[in-house]
Design an enzyme around this catalytic site. Structure first.
Site, PDB file in Angstrom:
ATOM      1  N   ARG A 225       0.850  -1.181   0.000  1.00  9.34           N
ATOM      2  CA  ARG A 225       0.000   0.000   0.000  1.00  9.34           C
ATOM      3  C   ARG A 225       0.888   1.233   0.000  1.00  9.34           C
ATOM      4  NH1 ARG A 225      -3.409  -2.747  -1.464  1.00  9.34           N
ATOM      5  NH2 ARG A 225      -5.497  -3.133  -0.645  1.00  9.34           N
ATOM      6  N   GLU A 254      -3.781   7.008  -5.153  1.00  7.65           N
ATOM      7  CA  GLU A 254      -3.993   6.468  -6.507  1.00  7.65           C
ATOM      8  C   GLU A 254      -5.268   7.019  -7.132  1.00  7.65           C
ATOM      9  OE1 GLU A 254      -3.847   2.226  -5.958  1.00  7.65           O
ATOM     10  OE2 GLU A 254      -1.850   2.343  -5.097  1.00  7.65           O
ATOM     11  N   HIS A 272      -0.928  -0.298 -10.041  1.00  9.48           N
ATOM     12  CA  HIS A 272      -1.559  -1.225  -9.073  1.00  9.48           C
ATOM     13  C   HIS A 272      -2.061  -2.494  -9.782  1.00  9.48           C
ATOM     14  CE1 HIS A 272      -3.716  -1.381  -4.926  1.00  9.48           C
ATOM     15  NE2 HIS A 272      -3.535  -2.609  -5.403  1.00  9.48           N
TER      16      HIS A 272
HETATM   17  C1  8YV Z   1      -6.865  -5.123  -5.706  1.00  7.10           C
HETATM   18  C2  8YV Z   1      -5.257  -5.246  -3.777  1.00  7.10           C
HETATM   19  O1  8YV Z   1      -6.536  -4.604  -6.948  1.00  7.10           O
HETATM   20  O2  8YV Z   1      -6.087  -7.248  -2.911  1.00  7.10           O
HETATM   21  C3  8YV Z   1      -5.615  -6.155  -2.667  1.00  7.10           C
HETATM   22  O3  8YV Z   1      -5.405  -5.778  -1.503  1.00  7.10           O
HETATM   23  O4  8YV Z   1      -4.668  -4.246  -3.585  1.00  7.10           O
HETATM   24  C4  8YV Z   1      -5.588  -5.627  -5.164  1.00  7.10           C
HETATM   25  O5  8YV Z   1      -5.629  -6.998  -5.318  1.00  7.10           O
HETATM   26  C5  8YV Z   1      -7.638  -4.104  -5.031  1.00  7.10           C
HETATM   27  O6  8YV Z   1      -7.934  -4.389  -3.740  1.00  7.10           O
HETATM   28  C6  8YV Z   1      -8.902  -3.942  -5.850  1.00  7.10           C
HETATM   29  O7  8YV Z   1      -9.871  -3.378  -5.184  1.00  7.10           O
END
Ligand code: 8YV
Length: 306
Positions: A225, A254, A272
Protein backbone atom coordinates in the site's frame (compact mmCIF):
# COMPACT_ATOMS: atom_id res chain seq x y z
CA UNK A 1 -34.50 -16.27 -8.98
CA UNK A 2 -34.06 -13.18 -6.92
CA UNK A 3 -33.32 -13.45 -3.27
CA UNK A 4 -35.25 -10.80 -1.35
CA UNK A 5 -32.11 -10.01 0.68
CA UNK A 6 -30.61 -6.77 -0.50
CA UNK A 7 -26.96 -6.41 -1.39
CA UNK A 8 -25.29 -3.14 -2.32
CA UNK A 9 -22.15 -2.68 -4.40
CA UNK A 10 -19.78 -0.01 -3.19
CA UNK A 11 -17.04 0.97 -5.62
CA UNK A 12 -16.01 -0.70 -8.86
CA UNK A 13 -16.50 -4.44 -9.30
CA UNK A 14 -15.71 -6.81 -12.18
CA UNK A 15 -18.61 -7.19 -14.65
CA UNK A 16 -19.15 -10.87 -13.86
CA UNK A 17 -19.37 -10.14 -10.13
CA UNK A 18 -21.86 -7.34 -10.77
CA UNK A 19 -23.94 -9.50 -13.10
CA UNK A 20 -24.02 -12.39 -10.69
CA UNK A 21 -25.00 -10.14 -7.81
CA UNK A 22 -27.78 -8.43 -9.69
CA UNK A 23 -29.13 -11.70 -11.11
CA UNK A 24 -29.18 -13.35 -7.77
CA UNK A 25 -29.73 -10.52 -5.37
CA UNK A 26 -31.16 -7.06 -5.60
CA UNK A 27 -27.82 -5.31 -5.92
CA UNK A 28 -27.98 -1.81 -7.31
CA UNK A 29 -24.71 -0.05 -7.92
CA UNK A 30 -24.39 2.31 -5.01
CA UNK A 31 -24.58 5.93 -5.98
CA UNK A 32 -26.32 7.79 -3.19
CA UNK A 33 -27.62 5.15 -0.74
CA UNK A 34 -30.92 7.02 -0.77
CA UNK A 35 -32.98 3.83 -0.42
CA UNK A 36 -30.71 1.93 1.94
CA UNK A 37 -33.24 0.28 4.25
CA UNK A 38 -33.02 -3.51 4.16
CA UNK A 39 -29.54 -3.69 2.68
CA UNK A 40 -27.73 -6.40 4.66
CA UNK A 41 -24.57 -6.95 2.65
CA UNK A 42 -22.17 -4.45 1.07
CA UNK A 43 -19.76 -5.79 -1.55
CA UNK A 44 -16.83 -3.37 -1.71
CA UNK A 45 -14.54 -3.09 -4.73
CA UNK A 46 -11.68 -0.93 -5.87
CA UNK A 47 -10.64 -0.08 -2.33
CA UNK A 48 -13.78 2.07 -1.89
CA UNK A 49 -14.15 3.36 1.66
CA UNK A 50 -16.39 1.45 4.06
CA UNK A 51 -16.28 3.43 7.28
CA UNK A 52 -18.66 4.94 9.81
CA UNK A 53 -20.31 7.18 7.18
CA UNK A 54 -21.19 4.23 4.93
CA UNK A 55 -22.33 2.18 7.94
CA UNK A 56 -24.52 5.09 9.11
CA UNK A 57 -26.07 5.22 5.65
CA UNK A 58 -26.80 1.44 5.72
CA UNK A 59 -28.75 0.91 8.97
CA UNK A 60 -29.47 -2.78 8.30
CA UNK A 61 -25.92 -3.72 7.24
CA UNK A 62 -24.64 -7.04 8.64
CA UNK A 63 -21.68 -7.91 6.42
CA UNK A 64 -19.00 -6.13 4.41
CA UNK A 65 -17.48 -8.34 1.68
CA UNK A 66 -14.26 -6.75 0.38
CA UNK A 67 -12.83 -7.49 -3.07
CA UNK A 68 -9.12 -7.47 -2.20
CA UNK A 69 -6.91 -9.05 0.43
CA UNK A 70 -6.02 -5.63 1.84
CA UNK A 71 -8.91 -4.11 3.77
CA UNK A 72 -7.44 -0.83 5.00
CA UNK A 73 -10.39 0.80 3.22
CA UNK A 74 -12.73 -0.89 5.73
CA UNK A 75 -13.03 0.39 9.31
CA UNK A 76 -13.02 -3.08 10.88
CA UNK A 77 -13.08 -1.79 14.49
CA UNK A 78 -16.17 0.31 13.73
CA UNK A 79 -17.79 -2.65 11.97
CA UNK A 80 -17.10 -4.88 14.99
CA UNK A 81 -18.64 -2.29 17.32
CA UNK A 82 -21.80 -2.46 15.22
CA UNK A 83 -21.83 -6.27 14.94
CA UNK A 84 -21.03 -6.12 11.22
CA UNK A 85 -18.73 -8.91 9.96
CA UNK A 86 -16.04 -8.34 7.31
CA UNK A 87 -14.37 -10.61 4.74
CA UNK A 88 -11.47 -10.21 2.28
CA UNK A 89 -9.92 -12.32 -0.53
CA UNK A 90 -6.74 -13.92 0.85
CA UNK A 91 -4.67 -16.73 -0.77
CA UNK A 92 -6.17 -16.57 -4.28
CA UNK A 93 -3.95 -13.59 -5.18
CA UNK A 94 -0.81 -14.60 -3.29
CA UNK A 95 1.02 -16.00 -6.34
CA UNK A 96 0.19 -13.08 -8.65
CA UNK A 97 1.25 -10.42 -6.13
CA UNK A 98 4.37 -12.35 -5.08
CA UNK A 99 5.29 -12.73 -8.77
CA UNK A 100 4.98 -8.97 -9.25
CA UNK A 101 7.11 -8.29 -6.17
CA UNK A 102 9.84 -10.54 -7.58
CA UNK A 103 9.50 -9.01 -11.07
CA UNK A 104 9.97 -5.52 -9.64
CA UNK A 105 13.05 -6.63 -7.71
CA UNK A 106 14.45 -8.02 -10.96
CA UNK A 107 13.40 -4.90 -12.85
CA UNK A 108 15.10 -2.43 -10.50
CA UNK A 109 18.29 -4.52 -10.39
CA UNK A 110 18.45 -5.39 -14.10
CA UNK A 111 16.93 -2.13 -15.37
CA UNK A 112 14.40 -3.84 -17.65
CA UNK A 113 11.91 -1.00 -17.96
CA UNK A 114 14.72 1.53 -18.35
CA UNK A 115 16.33 -0.68 -21.02
CA UNK A 116 13.05 -0.74 -22.96
CA UNK A 117 13.05 3.08 -22.91
CA UNK A 118 16.69 3.00 -24.03
CA UNK A 119 15.75 1.04 -27.17
CA UNK A 120 12.60 3.06 -27.96
CA UNK A 121 14.37 6.40 -27.54
CA UNK A 122 16.89 5.43 -30.21
CA UNK A 123 19.77 5.63 -27.73
CA UNK A 124 20.85 2.06 -28.62
CA UNK A 125 20.68 2.72 -32.36
CA UNK A 126 22.75 5.88 -31.88
CA UNK A 127 25.49 3.75 -30.32
CA UNK A 128 25.09 5.01 -26.77
CA UNK A 129 26.76 2.49 -24.41
CA UNK A 130 24.29 0.17 -22.73
CA UNK A 131 24.43 0.76 -18.97
CA UNK A 132 25.44 -2.24 -16.87
CA UNK A 133 23.06 -3.34 -14.14
CA UNK A 134 23.18 -5.54 -11.05
CA UNK A 135 22.94 -9.29 -10.45
CA UNK A 136 19.95 -10.68 -8.58
CA UNK A 137 22.11 -13.59 -7.41
CA UNK A 138 23.84 -12.52 -4.24
CA UNK A 139 21.68 -9.41 -3.72
CA UNK A 140 20.26 -9.09 -0.22
CA UNK A 141 16.49 -8.68 -0.53
CA UNK A 142 14.82 -7.44 2.64
CA UNK A 143 11.18 -8.42 2.90
CA UNK A 144 9.26 -6.03 5.14
CA UNK A 145 6.23 -8.01 6.31
CA UNK A 146 6.61 -11.79 6.07
CA UNK A 147 2.97 -12.81 5.70
CA UNK A 148 1.47 -15.00 2.98
CA UNK A 149 2.59 -12.77 0.11
CA UNK A 150 5.93 -11.83 1.68
CA UNK A 151 6.79 -15.50 2.16
CA UNK A 152 5.81 -16.39 -1.41
CA UNK A 153 7.88 -13.47 -2.75
CA UNK A 154 10.88 -14.56 -0.65
CA UNK A 155 10.63 -18.11 -2.05
CA UNK A 156 10.68 -16.77 -5.61
CA UNK A 157 13.66 -14.50 -4.92
CA UNK A 158 15.57 -17.35 -3.35
CA UNK A 159 15.23 -19.26 -6.64
CA UNK A 160 16.98 -16.32 -8.33
CA UNK A 161 19.84 -16.65 -5.85
CA UNK A 162 19.00 -13.62 -3.73
CA UNK A 163 19.75 -13.73 -0.02
CA UNK A 164 16.51 -13.18 1.90
CA UNK A 165 16.32 -11.10 5.06
CA UNK A 166 13.08 -9.95 6.70
CA UNK A 167 11.39 -7.95 9.38
CA UNK A 168 7.98 -8.82 10.85
CA UNK A 169 6.40 -8.02 14.20
CA UNK A 170 7.98 -11.26 15.46
CA UNK A 171 10.58 -13.71 14.09
CA UNK A 172 9.10 -16.64 12.15
CA UNK A 173 10.14 -20.26 11.94
CA UNK A 174 11.97 -19.80 8.63
CA UNK A 175 15.58 -20.04 7.52
CA UNK A 176 15.85 -16.38 6.52
CA UNK A 177 17.68 -13.69 8.51
CA UNK A 178 15.48 -11.70 10.89
CA UNK A 179 16.03 -8.03 11.76
CA UNK A 180 14.25 -6.44 14.69
CA UNK A 181 13.38 -3.14 12.98
CA UNK A 182 12.68 -1.74 9.51
CA UNK A 183 15.84 0.42 9.80
CA UNK A 184 18.00 -2.63 10.59
CA UNK A 185 16.46 -4.54 7.68
CA UNK A 186 16.99 -1.61 5.28
CA UNK A 187 20.59 -1.28 6.48
CA UNK A 188 21.26 -4.91 5.50
CA UNK A 189 19.31 -4.84 2.20
CA UNK A 190 20.17 -4.11 -1.42
CA UNK A 191 16.45 -4.12 -2.20
CA UNK A 192 13.77 -3.47 0.43
CA UNK A 193 10.42 -5.01 -0.56
CA UNK A 194 7.34 -3.68 1.23
CA UNK A 195 4.74 -6.42 1.81
CA UNK A 196 3.00 -5.32 5.00
CA UNK A 197 -0.72 -4.65 5.21
CA UNK A 198 -1.80 -1.02 4.91
CA UNK A 199 -3.73 0.88 7.56
CA UNK A 200 -2.89 2.85 10.69
CA UNK A 201 -0.36 0.33 12.08
CA UNK A 202 1.98 0.66 9.09
CA UNK A 203 1.29 4.26 8.03
CA UNK A 204 4.62 5.86 7.09
CA UNK A 205 6.59 2.82 8.33
CA UNK A 206 9.12 3.36 5.54
CA UNK A 207 10.18 6.87 6.49
CA UNK A 208 13.24 9.06 5.83
CA UNK A 209 15.32 7.08 8.37
CA UNK A 210 14.53 3.73 6.69
CA UNK A 211 15.38 5.17 3.26
CA UNK A 212 18.60 6.62 4.64
CA UNK A 213 19.49 3.17 6.00
CA UNK A 214 18.76 1.59 2.59
CA UNK A 215 21.47 3.83 1.23
CA UNK A 216 22.64 5.20 -2.14
CA UNK A 217 23.03 1.70 -3.67
CA UNK A 218 19.70 0.46 -2.33
CA UNK A 219 16.32 0.10 -4.07
CA UNK A 220 12.80 0.24 -2.69
CA UNK A 221 10.01 -1.98 -4.04
CA UNK A 222 6.41 -1.48 -2.89
CA UNK A 223 3.55 -3.78 -3.92
CA UNK A 224 1.60 -3.38 -0.67
CA UNK A 225 0.00 0.00 0.00
CA UNK A 226 1.25 3.48 -0.81
CA UNK A 227 0.48 4.57 2.74
CA UNK A 228 3.29 2.37 4.12
CA UNK A 229 5.90 4.60 2.47
CA UNK A 230 6.32 8.29 3.24
CA UNK A 231 6.05 9.36 -0.40
CA UNK A 232 7.50 12.85 0.16
CA UNK A 233 10.50 11.30 1.91
CA UNK A 234 10.86 8.84 -0.98
CA UNK A 235 10.89 11.64 -3.58
CA UNK A 236 13.41 13.59 -1.47
CA UNK A 237 15.65 10.51 -1.06
CA UNK A 238 15.60 9.81 -4.83
CA UNK A 239 16.31 13.44 -5.67
CA UNK A 240 19.24 13.60 -3.26
CA UNK A 241 20.66 10.24 -4.42
CA UNK A 242 20.19 8.82 -0.93
CA UNK A 243 18.67 5.68 -2.55
CA UNK A 244 19.37 4.24 -6.00
CA UNK A 245 15.83 3.80 -7.30
CA UNK A 246 12.39 2.32 -6.73
CA UNK A 247 9.80 -0.04 -8.21
CA UNK A 248 6.31 0.99 -7.21
CA UNK A 249 2.94 -0.67 -7.88
CA UNK A 250 1.09 1.38 -5.26
CA UNK A 251 0.91 5.05 -4.33
CA UNK A 252 -0.41 7.19 -1.51
CA UNK A 253 -3.22 8.76 -3.55
CA UNK A 254 -3.99 6.47 -6.51
CA UNK A 255 -4.26 7.05 -9.41
CA UNK A 256 -2.29 10.22 -8.71
CA UNK A 257 1.47 9.63 -9.01
CA UNK A 258 3.69 12.51 -7.86
CA UNK A 259 4.93 14.54 -10.83
CA UNK A 260 8.48 14.29 -9.46
CA UNK A 261 8.36 10.48 -9.86
CA UNK A 262 6.94 10.62 -13.41
CA UNK A 263 10.01 12.56 -14.50
CA UNK A 264 12.57 10.12 -13.09
CA UNK A 265 14.56 7.43 -14.95
CA UNK A 266 15.41 5.50 -11.79
CA UNK A 267 11.86 4.46 -10.91
CA UNK A 268 9.53 1.80 -12.32
CA UNK A 269 5.90 2.91 -12.00
CA UNK A 270 2.98 0.47 -12.32
CA UNK A 271 -0.78 1.14 -12.03
CA UNK A 272 -1.56 -1.23 -9.07
CA UNK A 273 -1.46 -4.44 -11.11
CA UNK A 274 -0.31 -6.94 -8.44
CA UNK A 275 -3.48 -9.04 -8.71
CA UNK A 276 -4.49 -7.89 -12.18
CA UNK A 277 -4.51 -11.15 -14.14
CA UNK A 278 -7.61 -12.75 -15.64
CA UNK A 279 -7.18 -15.90 -13.53
CA UNK A 280 -6.52 -14.15 -10.23
CA UNK A 281 -9.27 -11.54 -10.60
CA UNK A 282 -11.74 -14.31 -11.47
CA UNK A 283 -10.70 -16.25 -8.38
CA UNK A 284 -11.07 -13.10 -6.26
CA UNK A 285 -14.52 -12.48 -7.73
CA UNK A 286 -15.57 -16.07 -7.05
CA UNK A 287 -14.40 -15.80 -3.44
CA UNK A 288 -16.39 -12.58 -3.03
CA UNK A 289 -19.51 -14.35 -4.30
CA UNK A 290 -18.84 -17.38 -2.07
CA UNK A 291 -18.64 -15.04 0.92
CA UNK A 292 -21.95 -13.37 0.03
CA UNK A 293 -23.65 -16.75 -0.43
CA UNK A 294 -22.21 -18.30 2.71
CA UNK A 295 -23.22 -15.29 4.77
CA UNK A 296 -26.77 -15.17 3.44
CA UNK A 297 -27.24 -18.95 3.60
CA UNK A 298 -25.51 -19.79 6.88
CA UNK A 299 -24.68 -16.47 8.50
CA UNK A 300 -20.97 -17.26 8.13
CA UNK A 301 -18.25 -15.79 5.93
CA UNK A 302 -15.76 -18.07 4.15
CA UNK A 303 -12.78 -15.76 4.70
CA UNK A 304 -13.59 -13.47 7.63
CA UNK A 305 -11.08 -10.92 8.93
CA UNK A 306 -10.49 -9.66 12.47
C1 8YV B 1 -6.86 -5.12 -5.71
C2 8YV B 1 -5.26 -5.25 -3.78
O1 8YV B 1 -6.54 -4.60 -6.95
O2 8YV B 1 -6.09 -7.25 -2.91
C3 8YV B 1 -5.61 -6.15 -2.67
O3 8YV B 1 -5.40 -5.78 -1.50
O4 8YV B 1 -4.67 -4.25 -3.59
C4 8YV B 1 -5.59 -5.63 -5.16
O5 8YV B 1 -5.63 -7.00 -5.32
C5 8YV B 1 -7.64 -4.10 -5.03
O6 8YV B 1 -7.93 -4.39 -3.74
C6 8YV B 1 -8.90 -3.94 -5.85
O7 8YV B 1 -9.87 -3.38 -5.18
Amino acid sequence: TQNPVRVVQLGGLMPFVREWLSERYDAPLHEDLADAAGIEVAVVGGGAPAGAAEMDALPDLRAIVNFGVGYDNVDVAEAQRRGIVVSNTPDVLTDAVADLAAFLVVDVLRGLTAADRFVRSGAWARGKPVPLTRDVRGAVVGVLGLGRIGTAAAERLEVFGAEVHYHSRSPKDVGWTYHDSPVALAEASDVLVVLTPGGADTDGLVDAAVLEALGPEGYLVNVARGSVVDEDALVAALEAGRIAGAGLDVFADEPRVPEALLQREDVVLLPHVGSATVETREAMGRLVLDNVDAFLERGELVTPVG
